[in-house]
Structures are given as C-alpha cells and as structure tokens.
Scaffold this active site. Sequence first.
Site, PDB file in Angstrom:
ATOM      1  N   ARG A 106       4.638   6.281  14.106  1.00  0.00           N
ATOM      2  CA  ARG A 106       4.764   6.883  12.774  1.00  0.00           C
ATOM      3  C   ARG A 106       4.117   8.257  12.742  1.00  0.00           C
ATOM      4  O   ARG A 106       3.056   8.470  13.322  1.00  0.00           O
ATOM      5  CB  ARG A 106       4.097   5.983  11.721  1.00  0.00           C
ATOM      6  CG  ARG A 106       4.444   6.365  10.278  1.00  0.00           C
ATOM      7  CD  ARG A 106       3.645   5.534   9.296  1.00  0.00           C
ATOM      8  NE  ARG A 106       2.302   6.080   9.073  1.00  0.00           N
ATOM      9  CZ  ARG A 106       1.291   5.393   8.557  1.00  0.00           C
ATOM     10  NH1 ARG A 106       1.452   4.129   8.233  1.00  0.00           N
ATOM     11  NH2 ARG A 106       0.107   5.974   8.386  1.00  0.00           N
ATOM     12  N   HIS A 138       4.768  -0.067   0.121  1.00  0.00           N
ATOM     13  CA  HIS A 138       5.494  -0.798   1.155  1.00  0.00           C
ATOM     14  C   HIS A 138       4.577  -1.808   1.832  1.00  0.00           C
ATOM     15  O   HIS A 138       3.346  -1.723   1.746  1.00  0.00           O
ATOM     16  CB  HIS A 138       6.088   0.154   2.200  1.00  0.00           C
ATOM     17  CG  HIS A 138       5.064   0.941   2.956  1.00  0.00           C
ATOM     18  ND1 HIS A 138       4.437   2.051   2.430  1.00  0.00           N
ATOM     19  CD2 HIS A 138       4.534   0.771   4.200  1.00  0.00           C
ATOM     20  CE1 HIS A 138       3.589   2.544   3.314  1.00  0.00           C
ATOM     21  NE2 HIS A 138       3.617   1.787   4.385  1.00  0.00           N
ATOM     22  N   ASP A 151       0.557   4.943   2.008  1.00  0.00           N
ATOM     23  CA  ASP A 151      -0.172   5.374   3.198  1.00  0.00           C
ATOM     24  C   ASP A 151      -1.299   6.358   2.880  1.00  0.00           C
ATOM     25  O   ASP A 151      -1.110   7.341   2.156  1.00  0.00           O
ATOM     26  CB  ASP A 151       0.792   6.006   4.207  1.00  0.00           C
ATOM     27  CG  ASP A 151       1.649   4.968   4.901  1.00  0.00           C
ATOM     28  OD1 ASP A 151       1.221   3.805   4.990  1.00  0.00           O
ATOM     29  OD2 ASP A 151       2.753   5.320   5.364  1.00  0.00           O
ATOM     30  N   HIS A 188       0.830  -1.203   0.000  1.00  0.00           N
ATOM     31  CA  HIS A 188       0.000   0.000   0.000  1.00  0.00           C
ATOM     32  C   HIS A 188       0.870   1.260   0.000  1.00  0.00           C
ATOM     33  O   HIS A 188       2.079   1.213   0.226  1.00  0.00           O
ATOM     34  CB  HIS A 188      -0.928   0.013   1.210  1.00  0.00           C
ATOM     35  CG  HIS A 188      -0.205   0.080   2.533  1.00  0.00           C
ATOM     36  ND1 HIS A 188       0.481  -0.992   3.054  1.00  0.00           N
ATOM     37  CD2 HIS A 188      -0.059   1.093   3.423  1.00  0.00           C
ATOM     38  CE1 HIS A 188       1.012  -0.658   4.205  1.00  0.00           C
ATOM     39  NE2 HIS A 188       0.708   0.616   4.461  1.00  0.00           N
TER      40      HIS A 188
END
Length: 347
Positions: free
Chosen positions: A292, A277, A130, A128
């Site tokens: 994150r 990723h 983000d 995907h």
Amino acid sequence: DTTLADRNTFATRVAGKGSDPEKKALFASVTKRIDYTPKFGTELHGIKLSQLTEQQSEELAALIAERGAVFFRDQDDLDYKEHVKLGKRWGPLHVHPLVPHSQDNPEVIVLDSRLSPPSRFNTNDSWHSDVSFEPAPASFSILKFEEIPEAGGDTIWSNGYQLYDDLSQPIKTLLEGLTATHSSDIFKVLTQSSGRKTFGKLNDSVHPVIRTNPVTGWKSVYVNPVFTREINELNPVESKWILDYLADLVAKKLQYQIRFHWKKDSVAIWDNRSTYHTGVPDFRPYQRRGVRVTVSGEKPFYDSASGTQAKAWEATAKAIVERQEAADKIAEKAKAAAQSTASATTA
C-alpha cells in the site's frame, strides 16, 4: 532510521479539485464501468494506472472523492516504482511510523498475513480511516494485492457521507461543533509489548468530528473505532456513547457498505476523508500479501457552508427516475403495439 516517518508533510494542493466534472479524459479510456451502489464504489475496466496522463490522474482523484472507492483489475505492471509514482501525483507520500515497509521504497508498506503474530500489523475486523492520528492524515490510499487467498479475504468500505446525511438534524448540529482526538495508542501498545523499533513519532492529533471533503465540498463523519480516542468537548460517558453509536452505524448499516473481492493484481484506491474500511479475517489457513501507498492530505477542516452528498445526489436521482419512467413508457407502447398486431393477425 528512527526519523524516517518525520518526513511526513501536508499536501500543498488538493488533487482532483477543479478537474473536469465530466471526466472526459479518464472515461475515454474506460471500456466498462460498474457502480457497486448508486452512490458508492465504482470498478473501472480498460485503465492501466501506470499509463495515466496527468489530466486523467486528476480526474481519477476527483472520481475517488465522489465515489469513495474505485477499483481496478489486472494491474500487473503497477510495480513499486509505478505505485509510488501514482501516489506522488496526488501529494506527499506517508511513511508509516511502525508498519513494515519496503527497504528501497519506505513509502510502500507491506501487509502480510505471515507476520508474527498474524494480526500485529493487520487491521482486519477493525473499521478505520488510514493514519487518522497524523496531523496530515491520509487523503488517498492505493492498495494492491500480490498474493490472495483461494477463498475469503475481502475488504469492506463504509460511506461517511451517507452516515452524516442520515443523522437527525439535532445530532448533526451537535457534532458539527465538536473535535476529537485521534491517537496512535494501538501502535504504542504494540511497541511496548513487542519492543519493536519505530520509524518516527507516534502522533496524537485533534480533528473535527464532521469533516469537509475539499474535493467534493461534502460533509462526512470523521471518527473511527481504531484511532479516535475521545470527543474533546464531551465528558467521558457522553464521548463514549457518541463514538460507540457512530461506530455501530458504520459496522451495521449495510446500505452504507460495499465489498470488494480481490483477485491477483487488483488495485483499490479510496478516499480516507470520507470512508472507513476493514479487512475481513475469514481466509485462514490461506495467506495474503499486499502493498500500500498512502497519500498525505491536508489538515482536516470543517466548513459550515459545505454541501452534502444527499443534496448533490438529488439531480442525479431525479434523472435516473425520469430515464426509468421513459423506458417504462416505451416498453408499454411496444407491448401495446405487439398486442394490437397479434389481435389483427388473429382476426
């Protein structure tokens, strides 16, 4: 606060655009550079992300856009405050509408394998980009792991620039005129099944299938298996075929991929506009916990006059070949001289 994520906004500038192409300020602090492949992925040593100057942070943003992902070790001083500070240098920070976050810092989301069920908020084994379902999807993501498993738990990235470059011209021509709907359906299903409260609206957004990266000016394929629901101009069968084909290339083309092995206090920063990723779910029964920060970017766009990584790479590749050929000639001369000396000594 059900309106928390409604604060998400567009970036008002493009971080890294127009910075020094040689990145002299950034590399002045670098003690070691490791390129994972010639085109994709770089690890930098000697840098403390909490101590970057404004010029260095701009040059780093440009480097991330060019290399796709840049990695750092030993960032123990990058606490939540510094983590947020770094992200805000590049744009407004995204507040995720569902994933758990720090109470004091809602822009910092928590990725913890202890969550129940374990896979609920972890997109391991799912390629995907983000939050591509947002009107202003992520430009950069900054991920630090505070706890790592004793074995396993790597992350893999795939190069969207190269995916575009390797497509045949007829397929490129087809895709460059299309748009796709990116949906938060995966999170809507989770809210329905778990009853979990959201922090804001779960959006659907339409983006170009081929996207121009505003920093590099290069074209990339911008669809992904997790959030892209359909290609709007095609019928459902055609849409599924194209999306499945592109997803298959992302997952199976090893030459597009780099793999990062985490250590405690390692940090990865990547450009979501041009990469995909996935986490690798191979670390059970160990646990891992990371945090994150996600930077909101511009509204995705496609410029038909955009360049490509392949074209930009031609001069670099030529220089590498010339340097190798020059080194080979020097080695041959040295070998010949050594043989001549040995022959004279024997005589």
